[in-house]
Write a protein that holds these residues in place. Structure first.
Motif, PDB file in Angstrom:
ATOM      1  N   ALA A 173      13.096  34.168 -39.458  1.00  0.00           N
ATOM      2  CA  ALA A 173      12.208  33.652 -38.419  1.00  0.00           C
ATOM      3  C   ALA A 173      11.622  34.801 -37.604  1.00  0.00           C
ATOM      4  O   ALA A 173      12.254  35.835 -37.411  1.00  0.00           O
ATOM      5  CB  ALA A 173      12.967  32.700 -37.497  1.00  0.00           C
ATOM      6  N   ASN A 174      10.407  34.599 -37.122  1.00  0.00           N
ATOM      7  CA  ASN A 174       9.792  35.568 -36.218  1.00  0.00           C
ATOM      8  C   ASN A 174       8.656  34.892 -35.458  1.00  0.00           C
ATOM      9  O   ASN A 174       8.278  33.749 -35.761  1.00  0.00           O
ATOM     10  CB  ASN A 174       9.263  36.791 -36.970  1.00  0.00           C
ATOM     11  N   LEU A 175       8.116  35.605 -34.484  1.00  0.00           N
ATOM     12  CA  LEU A 175       6.968  35.109 -33.744  1.00  0.00           C
ATOM     13  C   LEU A 175       5.749  35.077 -34.654  1.00  0.00           C
ATOM     14  O   LEU A 175       5.595  35.919 -35.534  1.00  0.00           O
ATOM     15  CB  LEU A 175       6.704  36.003 -32.535  1.00  0.00           C
ATOM     16  N   LYS A 176       4.885  34.113 -34.439  1.00  0.00           N
ATOM     17  CA  LYS A 176       3.726  33.916 -35.307  1.00  0.00           C
ATOM     18  C   LYS A 176       2.560  34.791 -34.845  1.00  0.00           C
ATOM     19  O   LYS A 176       2.380  35.048 -33.660  1.00  0.00           O
ATOM     20  CB  LYS A 176       3.339  32.443 -35.339  1.00  0.00           C
ATOM     21  N   GLY A 177       1.739  35.217 -35.813  1.00  0.00           N
ATOM     22  CA  GLY A 177       0.661  36.158 -35.537  1.00  0.00           C
ATOM     23  C   GLY A 177      -0.634  35.504 -35.112  1.00  0.00           C
ATOM     24  O   GLY A 177      -1.704  35.844 -35.649  1.00  0.00           O
ATOM     25  N   ASP A 178      -0.583  34.595 -34.157  1.00  0.00           N
ATOM     26  CA  ASP A 178      -1.787  33.896 -33.716  1.00  0.00           C
ATOM     27  C   ASP A 178      -2.822  34.872 -33.164  1.00  0.00           C
ATOM     28  O   ASP A 178      -2.488  35.870 -32.519  1.00  0.00           O
ATOM     29  CB  ASP A 178      -1.437  32.870 -32.635  1.00  0.00           C
ATOM     30  N   VAL A 179      -4.089  34.556 -33.377  1.00  0.00           N
ATOM     31  CA  VAL A 179      -5.207  35.335 -32.848  1.00  0.00           C
ATOM     32  C   VAL A 179      -5.798  34.559 -31.676  1.00  0.00           C
ATOM     33  O   VAL A 179      -6.014  33.349 -31.769  1.00  0.00           O
ATOM     34  CB  VAL A 179      -6.272  35.577 -33.933  1.00  0.00           C
ATOM     35  N   ARG A 180      -6.059  35.277 -30.560  1.00  0.00           N
ATOM     36  CA  ARG A 180      -6.501  34.586 -29.344  1.00  0.00           C
ATOM     37  C   ARG A 180      -7.757  35.221 -28.766  1.00  0.00           C
ATOM     38  O   ARG A 180      -7.954  36.430 -28.851  1.00  0.00           O
ATOM     39  CB  ARG A 180      -5.375  34.595 -28.296  1.00  0.00           C
ATOM     40  N   GLY A 181      -8.604  34.368 -28.193  1.00  0.00           N
ATOM     41  CA  GLY A 181      -9.832  34.807 -27.561  1.00  0.00           C
ATOM     42  C   GLY A 181      -9.757  34.631 -26.051  1.00  0.00           C
ATOM     43  O   GLY A 181      -9.334  33.570 -25.567  1.00  0.00           O
ATOM     44  N   TYR A 182     -10.167  35.666 -25.295  1.00  0.00           N
ATOM     45  CA  TYR A 182     -10.100  35.652 -23.837  1.00  0.00           C
ATOM     46  C   TYR A 182     -11.485  35.910 -23.242  1.00  0.00           C
ATOM     47  O   TYR A 182     -12.311  36.608 -23.839  1.00  0.00           O
ATOM     48  CB  TYR A 182      -9.132  36.727 -23.336  1.00  0.00           C
ATOM     49  N   ASP A 183     -11.706  35.368 -22.058  1.00  0.00           N
ATOM     50  CA  ASP A 183     -12.956  35.600 -21.338  1.00  0.00           C
ATOM     51  C   ASP A 183     -13.002  37.049 -20.877  1.00  0.00           C
ATOM     52  O   ASP A 183     -12.088  37.525 -20.191  1.00  0.00           O
ATOM     53  CB  ASP A 183     -13.029  34.653 -20.140  1.00  0.00           C
TER      54      ASP A 183
END
Length: 371
Positions: free
Chosen positions: A236-246
């Motif tokens: 198990a590990n943290l997921k590599g989500d991609v995020r967009g910020y203002d």
């Protein structure tokens, strides 16, 4: 018009890029579809380098002609910038590509990822910014390096920012003129990227960053990196989500799940519930974007672990995929999975290269992913 995908071998692409023109003279014309100044509006003969790859299309092209094959061998060192004193120990290698904006060089240095502004004529340090990662966050960071550089944003109305992601996983906005953190962005110029990560944060999990965020329009897009997973301590590990910020406020605008959550498209490609605990599938390489289409292209890495897939049966979307998103909303437009169920650590290692081609007399927008 969307872009079609072309897979290229690295050796073939570099040979083509380095080949002389038919007349034997270096060409000063940009390649078809190139955007010499990226999102900054720079003209074709502008010496600026405001994106990691030269422009959002990751073409790494410069129209400058002063240095060519006739005089390259006569170049001499004008100055040397010593990075050995930045951070608690000297860095063994530096993968940074400096930015050149407004006649100033900006780069990251040292294992703590300091940011420096340099006079390109003399090598003089104009200012330095030191990250404020806590001892605990820095110790847990998977990528204790100077990273690959910075990102630049401007609204073309006098407001400018540099963006850097620290080893401890904070997104920071800096004033290019002073090196000070920008008030009004997040908390005193800082957004904590650990907020909102999916998975259990513990002594066996890891997430961080090694490449600069991508800026398109007013959106700052961050891709994560993890520990090298040849022999991970857990399935198990943290997921590599991609995020967009203002880019103005630091507000989270959207999150793209590189490992789908239950009920999302692609979840069915993870058998035996393996999407619930499997991590990684981050975007540690640089991204690219098309500002005209408003699209961003993600070169997604392999899921955990790099060389064993017994804990994650199935095709494992969107691992090892080239994913195209709407840059404003984070909604997926299309994807192409290059490898199903990777067990060879065949990450997508570079930014996709965008180009405008002519095929059978018709214009075609294409994206090439080096593998």
């Amino acid at each position: 018009m969307n872009r079609t995908l072309t897979a290229l071998l690295g050796a073939a692409l570099w040979l083509a890029a380095c080949a002389p023109s038919p007349e034997g003279a270096a060409s000063s014309q940009p390649p078809a579809g190139s955007q010499a100044g990226g999102d900054t509006g720079a003209g074709p003969l502008n010496a600026e380098w405001s994106h990691y790859g030269g422009n959002l299309a990751a073409q790494r092209y410069s129209p400058l002609t002063q240095i060519d094959r006739s005089n390259a061998g006569k170049l001499q060192v004008a100055w040397v910038f010593n990075t050995g004193n930045y951070g608690p120990r000297p860095e063994q290698r530096n993968e940074t590509t400096p930015l050149m904006v407004g006649g100033v060089l900006y780069t990251t240095v040292g294992v703590t990822r300091n940011v420096v502004a340099i006079d390109p004529k003399t090598g003089e340090t104009l200012w330095i910014w030191r990250p404020n990662d806590s001892a605990e966050r820095y110790k847990a960071a998977p990528r204790k390096t100077s990273g690959r550089g910075l990102s630049y944003w401007t609204d073309r109305a006098g407001n400018e920012r540099l963006f850097v992601v620290t080893p401890g996983f904070y997104l920071v906005a800096l004033d290019p003129g002073t090196g000070r953190q920008v008030p009004g962005f997040g908390e005193n110029g800082v957004v904590d990227l650990m907020v909102g990560v999916r998975g259990e944060v513990n002594d066996k999990s890891s997430i961080g960053n090694s490449s600069p965020p991508l800026v398109i329009g007013d959106v700052v897009i961050v891709g994560p990196a993890h520990d090298v997973a040849m022999r991970p301590p857990s399935k198990a590990n943290l997921k590599g989500d991609v995020r967009g910020y203002d880019a103005r406020t630091g507000k989270l605008l959207w999150t793209f799940h590189t490992i789908p959550a239950r009920g999302e498209p692609g979840y069915e490609t993870w058998l035996d519930g393996s999407a619930e605990y499997t991590g990684n599938a981050g975007v540690w390489a640089r991204m690219s974007a098309d500002s005209e289409l408003g699209l961003v292209y993600l070169p997604v890495e392999a899921p955990l672990s790099d060389r064993y897939g017994g804990e994650r049966p199935g095709n494992n979307l969107y691992g090892n995929s080239l994913v195209c998103l709407d840059a404003k909303t984070g909604q997926m437009v299309w994807y192409y999975q290059l490898i199903h169920h990777d067990i060879w650590d065949f990450d997508n290692p570079t930014a996709p290269i965008l180009m405008d081609l002519v095929v059978d007399g018709k214009p075609v927008k294409a994206v090439a992913q080096i593998t």
